[in-house]
Design an enzyme around this catalytic site. Structure first.
Site, PDB file in Angstrom:
ATOM      1  CE  LYS A 102      57.281 -13.999 -69.264  1.00 42.37           C
ATOM      2  NZ  LYS A 102      57.259 -13.412 -68.416  1.00 42.37           N
ATOM      3  CE  LYS A 133      64.112 -11.783 -67.392  1.00 43.25           C
ATOM      4  NZ  LYS A 133      64.547 -12.441 -66.799  1.00 43.25           N
TER       5      LYS A 133
HETATM    6  P1  NAD Z   1      54.166 -15.972 -60.063  1.00 46.78           P
HETATM    7  O1  NAD Z   1      52.979 -16.214 -60.764  1.00 46.78           O
HETATM    8  O2  NAD Z   1      54.939 -16.543 -58.619  1.00 46.78           O
HETATM    9  O3  NAD Z   1      54.355 -13.949 -59.649  1.00 46.78           O
HETATM   10  C1  NAD Z   1      52.842 -13.290 -59.855  1.00 46.78           C
HETATM   11  C2  NAD Z   1      52.166 -12.932 -59.065  1.00 46.78           C
HETATM   12  O4  NAD Z   1      51.115 -12.070 -59.179  1.00 46.78           O
HETATM   13  C3  NAD Z   1      51.051 -14.098 -58.357  1.00 46.78           C
HETATM   14  O5  NAD Z   1      51.061 -13.697 -57.120  1.00 46.78           O
HETATM   15  C4  NAD Z   1      49.581 -13.711 -58.795  1.00 46.78           C
HETATM   16  O6  NAD Z   1      48.709 -14.238 -57.530  1.00 46.78           O
HETATM   17  C5  NAD Z   1      49.957 -12.448 -58.562  1.00 46.78           C
HETATM   18  N1  NAD Z   1      49.272 -11.435 -59.841  1.00 46.78           N
HETATM   19  C6  NAD Z   1      48.261 -11.739 -61.541  1.00 46.78           C
HETATM   20  N2  NAD Z   1      47.585 -10.966 -61.575  1.00 46.78           N
HETATM   21  C7  NAD Z   1      47.131  -9.575 -60.644  1.00 46.78           C
HETATM   22  C8  NAD Z   1      46.529  -9.021 -60.528  1.00 46.78           C
HETATM   23  N3  NAD Z   1      45.287  -8.841 -61.439  1.00 46.78           N
HETATM   24  N4  NAD Z   1      46.302  -8.477 -58.897  1.00 46.78           N
HETATM   25  C9  NAD Z   1      46.903  -8.482 -57.989  1.00 46.78           C
HETATM   26  N5  NAD Z   1      47.611  -9.320 -57.922  1.00 46.78           N
HETATM   27  C10 NAD Z   1      47.870 -10.536 -59.544  1.00 46.78           C
HETATM   28  O7  NAD Z   1      55.524 -15.357 -60.947  1.00 46.78           O
HETATM   29  P2  NAD Z   1      57.207 -15.035 -60.268  1.00 46.78           P
HETATM   30  O8  NAD Z   1      57.566 -16.109 -60.699  1.00 46.78           O
HETATM   31  O9  NAD Z   1      56.892 -14.164 -59.346  1.00 46.78           O
HETATM   32  O10 NAD Z   1      56.857 -14.063 -62.195  1.00 46.78           O
HETATM   33  C11 NAD Z   1      56.563 -12.942 -62.028  1.00 46.78           C
HETATM   34  C12 NAD Z   1      57.759 -11.752 -63.031  1.00 46.78           C
HETATM   35  O11 NAD Z   1      58.497 -11.990 -63.394  1.00 46.78           O
HETATM   36  C13 NAD Z   1      57.136 -12.643 -64.725  1.00 46.78           C
HETATM   37  O12 NAD Z   1      56.999 -11.863 -65.562  1.00 46.78           O
HETATM   38  C14 NAD Z   1      57.971 -13.325 -64.591  1.00 46.78           C
HETATM   39  O13 NAD Z   1      58.386 -14.225 -66.335  1.00 46.78           O
HETATM   40  C15 NAD Z   1      59.830 -13.048 -64.555  1.00 46.78           C
HETATM   41  N6  NAD Z   1      60.451 -13.079 -63.515  1.00 46.78           N
HETATM   42  C16 NAD Z   1      61.240 -14.462 -63.194  1.00 46.78           C
HETATM   43  C17 NAD Z   1      61.488 -14.723 -62.399  1.00 46.78           C
HETATM   44  C18 NAD Z   1      61.525 -16.468 -61.650  1.00 46.78           C
HETATM   45  O14 NAD Z   1      62.793 -16.748 -61.515  1.00 46.78           O
HETATM   46  N7  NAD Z   1      60.603 -16.947 -61.147  1.00 46.78           N
HETATM   47  C19 NAD Z   1      62.784 -14.442 -62.494  1.00 46.78           C
HETATM   48  C20 NAD Z   1      62.751 -13.480 -63.624  1.00 46.78           C
HETATM   49  C21 NAD Z   1      61.741 -13.009 -63.968  1.00 46.78           C
END
Ligand code: NAD
Length: 286
Positions: free
Chosen positions: A235, A167
């Site tokens: 990040k 990734k």
């Molecule tokens: P986001 O911030 O939208 O979602 C993260 C979720 O985790 C939030 O709803 C938050 O409330 C929850 N959370 C955090 N700590 C928590 C806890 N202790 N208990 C319960 N829930 C908790 O982030 P995202 O965009 O969904 O990304 C998630 C991962 O996927 C990241 O590592 C990101 O790099 C990766 N990613 C994101 C994308 C994108 O386009 N957004 C694409 C590929 C990969």
């Protein structure tokens, strides 16, 4: 199957919805946000309680410290893990910390896969994610029916941590592509060419790419609402640079792209990296 799903954000909410839609029972725990609309899930008060009722626990959290907290805190997943439970971390986090987390899960009699994704919010919503898996083949085979509900291009890359390394390789290629498209369009535009026509011409040649197509258009039309937030990409480049440092590998252009991101609005789409190049050229596209 009884699935614990923790991290119901931009990516996790649609992924969990697909699993529930395929007939799996979802248990979760929330921190700040409410249960996303359209998701049927049992809401429990801690990651420990989620682990206690789950055969598989999936994590989709922002960063390494979040995964560490959810796994190892007093009321974390490890405290409730039953032997035989499979923990699948689909967040993008440190490959080095991943190996530590896998060992901690193994000590409790569970198994661990790192399975970060590419394809963004659209891929999560359309169940067309690319999923890069690290771990044992038997665990991969056990998780495959779940991966097939959330994604399309699923590859067992190698042992624990290999999914995260793959990734980060993806994120290096995408960032350097965005930087290259930005440089090229700013250069052509300051030379007096219409960047939209330059993009159009290049789309037919060897310089064609998804980044030129999608993000080139964003740069020209100034549509910088995310999408993929620049801070999440920064990040990921920091994770790549930390891993490279540990390996004794030099990533000079990744380091430059990571630095340029500090000159941008980190809550905009990562295509807004073009603004750093525009500032250096004292010239804005279009
Ligand atoms: P986001 O911030 O939208 O979602 C993260 C979720 O985790 C939030 O709803 C938050 O409330 C929850 N959370 C955090 N700590 C928590 C806890 N202790 N208990 C319960 N829930 C908790 O982030 P995202 O965009 O969904 O990304 C998630 C991962 O996927 C990241 O590592 C990101 O790099 C990766 N990613 C994101 C994308 C994108 O386009 N957004 C694409 C590929 C990969």
């Amino acid at each position: 199957m009884k699935i614990g799903f923790i991290g119901l954000g931009v990516m996790g909410a649609p992924m969990a919805r697909h699993l529930a839609g395929a007939g799996h029972e979802i248990a979760t725990t929330l921190n700040r946000s409410p249960l996303p609309q359209g998701l049927t899930a049992k809401v429990l008060s801690s990651p420990t309680e989620v682990a206690e009722v789950s055969e598989v626990v999936i994590l989709m959290l922002p960063d390494t410290p979040d995964v560490e907290r959810v796994l190892t805190a007093e009321a974390g997943v490890l405290a409730g893990l039953k032997p035989g439970t499979l923990v699948i971390d689909m967040s993008t986090i440190s490959p080095i910390a991943t190996r530590r987390f896998a060992e901690a899960v193994a000590e409790k009699g569970g198994s661990y896969l790192d399975a970060p994704v590419s394809g963004g919010q659209v891929g999560a919503e359309n169940a067309s994610l690319t999923i890069m898996v690290g771990g044992a083949e038997t665990d991969h085979d056990r998780a495959l029916p779940l991966f097939q509900i959330m994604g399309k291009n699923i590859t067992l890359v190698g042992a624990t941590g290999a999914g995260q390394i793959c990734k980060l390789a993806n994120q290096i290629i995408v960032a350097l592509n965005i930087e290259a498209v930005s440089e090229a369009l700013v250069f052509a535009s300051k030379a007096g060419c219409d960047p939209a026509r330059v993009r159009q011409a290049l789309m037919g040649g060897f310089a064609a790419s998804r980044v030129l197509e999608v993000h080139g258009e964003r740069m020209i039309k100034r549509t910088f609402a995310p999408g993929f937030r620049l801070k999440l990409h920064q990040k990921d480049l920091t994770l790549a640079l930390d891993s490279a440092k540990a390996l004794g590998v030099s990533l000079p252009n990744t380091a430059t792209a990571q630095e340029l991101m500090s000159a941008c609005d980190r809550d905009q789409d990562h295509s807004s990296l073009v603004k750093a190049l525009e500032a250096l050229a004292c010239h804005q596209l279009g």
